[in-house]
Motif scaffolding. Structure first.
Motif, PDB file in Angstrom:
ATOM      1  N   HIS A 145      35.464  39.018  40.900  1.00 17.74           N
ATOM      2  CA  HIS A 145      34.855  40.020  41.777  1.00 17.74           C
ATOM      3  C   HIS A 145      35.747  40.339  42.980  1.00 17.74           C
ATOM      4  N   LEU A 146      36.266  39.313  43.622  1.00 20.20           N
ATOM      5  CA  LEU A 146      37.166  39.551  44.759  1.00 20.20           C
ATOM      6  C   LEU A 146      38.413  40.315  44.312  1.00 20.20           C
ATOM      7  N   GLY A 147      38.939  39.925  43.155  1.00 17.87           N
ATOM      8  CA  GLY A 147      40.109  40.617  42.617  1.00 17.87           C
ATOM      9  C   GLY A 147      39.825  42.081  42.341  1.00 17.87           C
ATOM     10  N   LEU A 148      38.663  42.363  41.773  1.00 19.08           N
ATOM     11  CA  LEU A 148      38.299  43.760  41.509  1.00 19.08           C
ATOM     12  C   LEU A 148      38.210  44.556  42.800  1.00 19.08           C
ATOM     13  N   TYR A 149      37.533  44.003  43.801  1.00 17.80           N
ATOM     14  CA  TYR A 149      37.445  44.715  45.079  1.00 17.80           C
ATOM     15  C   TYR A 149      38.838  44.955  45.662  1.00 17.80           C
ATOM     16  N   LEU A 150      39.676  43.933  45.657  1.00 20.75           N
ATOM     17  CA  LEU A 150      41.015  44.062  46.223  1.00 20.75           C
ATOM     18  C   LEU A 150      41.837  45.111  45.480  1.00 20.75           C
ATOM     19  N   VAL A 151      41.806  45.068  44.162  1.00 18.48           N
ATOM     20  CA  VAL A 151      42.606  46.010  43.373  1.00 18.48           C
ATOM     21  C   VAL A 151      42.049  47.426  43.486  1.00 18.48           C
ATOM     22  N   MET A 152      40.713  47.558  43.613  1.00 19.08           N
ATOM     23  CA  MET A 152      40.141  48.897  43.788  1.00 19.08           C
ATOM     24  C   MET A 152      40.521  49.500  45.144  1.00 19.08           C
TER      25      MET A 152
END
Length: 162
Positions: A95-102
């Protein structure tokens, strides 16, 4: 702040809009890739509405993720489901990775496109592979919860808890 049991209608709508916009970014990215190659070769690409759609789509993804993070900061998020601490940790990382990459994808794309920065363009391409991997993990996790654990996790993104 109390931990909410689920997501609000707005959070669910923002999630699914982001899914659709990110999907269209991948489906229609060839036009901007060709325009980028032409610019790198010193040419001026012809106007293509799909290039404009990609730029607007990137801005929309950034807006959606910032809006979702603002709601999350104000309201909180439901607790991670599952008894296995390793699975909860993996879910948090994804989830953190998705937010960061988005956030990083639209920013790197804008720096590359509007600033002509090839390093940002290369980073944008790397991040494209990263988001694909993270989305795959996110979907696999949801499917695992739905069909193996049968814990109703996916209901949180289908029915609001208001």
């Amino acid at each position: 702040m109390a931990t909410p049991l689920g997501y609000t209608r707005l959070q669910i709508i923002l999630h699914w809009i982001a899914v659709l916009v990110i999907l269209q970014q991948f489906i229609f990215h060839e036009s901007i890739a060709h325009a980028w190659d032409a610019i790198r070769d010193g040419q001026t690409p012809a106007f293509d509405p799909l290039v404009l759609a990609h730029v607007i789509g990137g801005a929309l993804v950034l807006l959606l993720v910032l809006w979702r993070l603002a709601i999350k900061a104000r309201r909180g998020a439901p607790a991670m489901v599952g008894e296995n601490p390793l699975q909860r940790a993996l879910a948090r990382i994804v989830h953190l990775g998705l937010y960061l990459v988005m956030i990083l994808l639209p920013v790197s794309g804008a720096v590359a496109w509007f600033g002509g920065n090839e390093t940002a363009g290369e980073g944008h391409e790397v991040l494209k592979a990263v988001i694909l991997a993270l989305v795959a993990l996110h979907v696999l996790g949801a499917v695992y919860h739905q069909f193996v654990l049968k814990d109703g996790l996916m209901d949180r993104m289908r029915r609001p808890a208001e």
